[in-house]
Design a protein around this motif. Sequence first.
Motif, PDB file in Angstrom:
ATOM      1  N   ASN A 111     -40.667  -8.390  16.101  1.00 51.95           N
ATOM      2  CA  ASN A 111     -41.458  -8.956  17.220  1.00 51.95           C
ATOM      3  C   ASN A 111     -41.383  -9.995  15.358  1.00 51.95           C
ATOM      4  N   VAL A 112     -40.910 -10.994  15.534  1.00 54.87           N
ATOM      5  CA  VAL A 112     -40.829 -11.606  13.960  1.00 54.87           C
ATOM      6  C   VAL A 112     -40.364 -13.137  14.490  1.00 54.87           C
ATOM      7  N   LYS A 113     -40.609 -14.234  14.375  1.00 52.84           N
ATOM      8  CA  LYS A 113     -40.524 -15.388  14.949  1.00 52.84           C
ATOM      9  C   LYS A 113     -40.263 -16.123  14.079  1.00 52.84           C
ATOM     10  N   ASN A 114     -38.859 -15.611  13.147  1.00 54.55           N
ATOM     11  CA  ASN A 114     -37.743 -17.133  12.185  1.00 54.55           C
ATOM     12  C   ASN A 114     -37.218 -18.083  13.199  1.00 54.55           C
ATOM     13  N   VAL A 115     -37.540 -18.914  12.343  1.00 54.50           N
ATOM     14  CA  VAL A 115     -37.473 -20.956  12.816  1.00 54.50           C
ATOM     15  C   VAL A 115     -36.017 -20.601  11.619  1.00 54.50           C
ATOM     16  N   ILE A 116     -35.318 -21.360  12.517  1.00 56.43           N
ATOM     17  CA  ILE A 116     -34.109 -22.411  11.509  1.00 56.43           C
ATOM     18  C   ILE A 116     -34.041 -23.734  11.671  1.00 56.43           C
ATOM     19  N   TYR A 117     -33.876 -23.974  10.112  1.00 58.40           N
ATOM     20  CA  TYR A 117     -33.852 -24.950  10.118  1.00 58.40           C
ATOM     21  C   TYR A 117     -32.380 -25.474   9.519  1.00 58.40           C
ATOM     22  N   GLU A 118     -31.543 -26.669  10.321  1.00 56.27           N
ATOM     23  CA  GLU A 118     -29.998 -27.223   9.986  1.00 56.27           C
ATOM     24  C   GLU A 118     -30.722 -28.565   9.350  1.00 56.27           C
ATOM     25  N   GLY A 119     -30.106 -29.124   8.062  1.00 56.79           N
ATOM     26  CA  GLY A 119     -30.447 -29.863   7.699  1.00 56.79           C
ATOM     27  C   GLY A 119     -29.799 -31.373   7.539  1.00 56.79           C
ATOM     28  N   CYS A 120     -28.453 -30.876   7.967  1.00 60.92           N
ATOM     29  CA  CYS A 120     -27.676 -32.073   8.291  1.00 60.92           C
ATOM     30  C   CYS A 120     -26.525 -31.572   8.946  1.00 60.92           C
ATOM     31  N   TYR A 121     -25.542 -32.041   9.388  1.00 56.52           N
ATOM     32  CA  TYR A 121     -24.136 -31.993   9.079  1.00 56.52           C
ATOM     33  C   TYR A 121     -23.383 -32.155   7.929  1.00 56.52           C
ATOM     34  N   MET A 122     -22.713 -31.294   7.515  1.00 60.32           N
ATOM     35  CA  MET A 122     -21.738 -31.491   6.704  1.00 60.32           C
ATOM     36  C   MET A 122     -21.186 -31.530   7.010  1.00 60.32           C
ATOM     37  N   SER A 123     -20.365 -31.809   8.232  1.00 60.01           N
ATOM     38  CA  SER A 123     -18.902 -32.313   9.397  1.00 60.01           C
ATOM     39  C   SER A 123     -19.303 -33.680   8.958  1.00 60.01           C
ATOM     40  N   ASN A 124     -20.293 -34.443   8.810  1.00 59.71           N
ATOM     41  CA  ASN A 124     -19.751 -35.498   8.460  1.00 59.71           C
ATOM     42  C   ASN A 124     -20.221 -36.597   7.321  1.00 59.71           C
ATOM     43  N   ILE A 125     -18.939 -37.617   7.108  1.00 57.37           N
ATOM     44  CA  ILE A 125     -19.115 -37.492   5.360  1.00 57.37           C
ATOM     45  C   ILE A 125     -20.324 -38.209   5.836  1.00 57.37           C
ATOM     46  N   ASN A 126     -20.775 -38.653   6.036  1.00 58.54           N
ATOM     47  CA  ASN A 126     -22.075 -40.564   6.247  1.00 58.54           C
ATOM     48  C   ASN A 126     -23.427 -39.590   5.383  1.00 58.54           C
ATOM     49  N   ASP A 127     -23.499 -38.020   6.876  1.00 53.04           N
ATOM     50  CA  ASP A 127     -24.244 -37.368   6.924  1.00 53.04           C
ATOM     51  C   ASP A 127     -25.050 -36.421   5.311  1.00 53.04           C
ATOM     52  N   PHE A 128     -23.434 -36.511   5.263  1.00 56.30           N
ATOM     53  CA  PHE A 128     -23.906 -34.797   4.019  1.00 56.30           C
ATOM     54  C   PHE A 128     -24.050 -35.517   2.783  1.00 56.30           C
ATOM     55  N   TYR A 155     -19.091 -37.027  14.528  1.00 52.40           N
ATOM     56  CA  TYR A 155     -20.226 -38.144  14.835  1.00 52.40           C
ATOM     57  C   TYR A 155     -21.083 -37.643  14.702  1.00 52.40           C
ATOM     58  N   PHE A 156     -21.361 -36.200  14.764  1.00 57.60           N
ATOM     59  CA  PHE A 156     -22.709 -35.870  15.239  1.00 57.60           C
ATOM     60  C   PHE A 156     -23.734 -35.861  13.531  1.00 57.60           C
ATOM     61  N   ARG A 157     -24.845 -36.286  13.590  1.00 62.25           N
ATOM     62  CA  ARG A 157     -25.380 -36.124  12.569  1.00 62.25           C
ATOM     63  C   ARG A 157     -26.793 -36.027  12.726  1.00 62.25           C
ATOM     64  N   GLY A 158     -27.278 -36.116  11.373  1.00 61.98           N
ATOM     65  CA  GLY A 158     -28.851 -35.852  11.758  1.00 61.98           C
ATOM     66  C   GLY A 158     -29.555 -34.575  11.636  1.00 61.98           C
ATOM     67  N   PHE A 159     -30.456 -33.712  12.320  1.00 60.28           N
ATOM     68  CA  PHE A 159     -30.873 -32.609  11.289  1.00 60.28           C
ATOM     69  C   PHE A 159     -31.230 -31.810  12.989  1.00 60.28           C
ATOM     70  N   GLU A 160     -30.883 -30.111  13.391  1.00 61.15           N
ATOM     71  CA  GLU A 160     -32.069 -29.556  14.022  1.00 61.15           C
ATOM     72  C   GLU A 160     -32.607 -28.222  13.336  1.00 61.15           C
ATOM     73  N   ILE A 161     -34.294 -28.100  13.775  1.00 59.78           N
ATOM     74  CA  ILE A 161     -35.039 -27.197  13.889  1.00 59.78           C
ATOM     75  C   ILE A 161     -34.455 -26.432  15.766  1.00 59.78           C
ATOM     76  N   LEU A 162     -34.552 -25.075  15.064  1.00 62.98           N
ATOM     77  CA  LEU A 162     -34.535 -23.691  16.354  1.00 62.98           C
ATOM     78  C   LEU A 162     -35.932 -22.528  16.233  1.00 62.98           C
ATOM     79  N   LEU A 163     -35.926 -22.656  17.010  1.00 63.56           N
ATOM     80  CA  LEU A 163     -37.107 -21.754  17.121  1.00 63.56           C
ATOM     81  C   LEU A 163     -36.696 -20.696  18.407  1.00 63.56           C
TER      82      LEU A 163
END
Length: 564
Positions: A515-532, A434-442
Amino acid sequence: MKLLFKNKLIIITISIIVLFTTTFLTYEFIISKEKVTAPPATEIKHNVVFNLLEPVSQEIEVNNEYIELGATVKIDNIDKTADIIIDSSALDVTKVGEYNIRYKVIVGDEIYQETRKVIVKDTINPTIKLKGSNNLILLLNEPYKEYGCEIEDNYDKDLKDKLEIKNNINIKAVGSYKVHYSITDSSGNKASISRNVTVKKPNIIKQIINDKGNDVKPIVVDEGITLNNWTNNGFYIKGKHNGLNESFSLKLKKSEDEAFEEVQSLEKINNTEYKGSINLSNLSNGNYLAYLVGKEETPLINKLGNDFRIKRSKVGNKLITMTYTNNQVSFKVEDFAYQYDILIDAGHGGQDGGAYYGKVFERDVNLKQTLYEYNRYRELGLTVKLIREDSGTGIMMGDSDWKFVRRRAYAIGYLGVVSRISYSNHHNSIGNSYFRGFEILLPAATTSAELVNEKRLYSLWSTYYKNNYNTSLDNHMRFYTRNYDTEQLKNKINGETYTFTDYYAVHRIPYKLFNVKNVIYEGCYMSNINDFNWYYNEEHWKELSELKIKTYVEALGYTYTRPN
């Protein structure tokens, strides 16, 4: 006869007088007549009025550009400004002095002119930068070594002969002393700086004797650093040493044969433990060995595992790279300079496929997106480094000493130090379809100022998702940071705290060890067929990448343009 002769003589005399007088008067008359009748000299005078635009007298800093303000002129009340000839050939802005700028107009055979005074001056103080540390510690009777300084001046090329070095050091007496450096340039501008020198007694460990007169063996502890992390101006350490039961300090020198350049006191926890912050920001460039000083002088040892030893960081305007040969702490100090505008990690790779949908693996989606962004940044003039640029595992070791490194996160940290922006591309998967959308992790400890770009991206991505997605979205568009120590996730938009505690190496390792602040981008949920389908198959990922590219390009001061 006599009377007649006298009369004749009188007549002759009178005649001569009359003749002479008449001749003289005639001559005087002729001369006077010529003077009166000579024509006067012709002299035409013009009314010339110059007006120099203010300020009439200018002062400029040496080596700066002279800006001509101009002038106006009227001749007999007629504007002749266009006829002004400006002569600034005498001016030399590279040399201190007074110069004249001349404004000329020519009328017939006459030259009329006005002058503007230009003073070229030097008011900038020279700078003095100490070589070696600003704070030195000597043991009693240890000779003081003068490391000197570097001098720079905007005008004078060489001021070495004008440098004065004075000190009041007495190596035979414990105390605090200063070495004072001062200089005055040819224009009278001054600069000074001081180096602090402390003369201390050597540490003498008292022999511990029990009441029977026998030596008591010291407590045996595992020697070495038990905790280390970077600080703003160096690093913090905590550790143990066998038998150092007086005071603790850390000494730094460039080789075993050289004198110590710097000694910094450490806090004593107990007879065998120490802790303290080490300032590296004032060190001159070079390679340094670290020694722990207590009962004796011994190499500083770090027996922490490779996953816990600090590796590399920007410290002030220096780049510090740590090495651990035979567990002994040494490091390299060099001037810091960015090598890349953008560092991108395409997550997973090789046998690590990551999430998947059907026959499509996350590693391939990550790489496709990363290569697209790489080419776009380069089109826009940025320098870009990729951690992985093919289907393999990518860069695993940024340095030959990393022979035990198995995580690419080390390379993200090592190269991220010299990159202005560092991020990692991923795509989500979860058991709940059911999960869909994106995540930005800092990463942990990200300040509000550093969140500006990511907050903007969250807003842009959210708007794009909502405006272009065929179905309504739930609340699984997350923007959060994680505390390194507690692993607590906190939403950066509404303050919500998440309960799940998995913590990614791509955050943990770069932040803790580099001391590097790296950002992670999770663009979509591949486990959700509509999202993918919406994101990948319909290629909406490209527009999301463009929003990211535009945000970072403009943040770095470049000009963004849409792709052709």
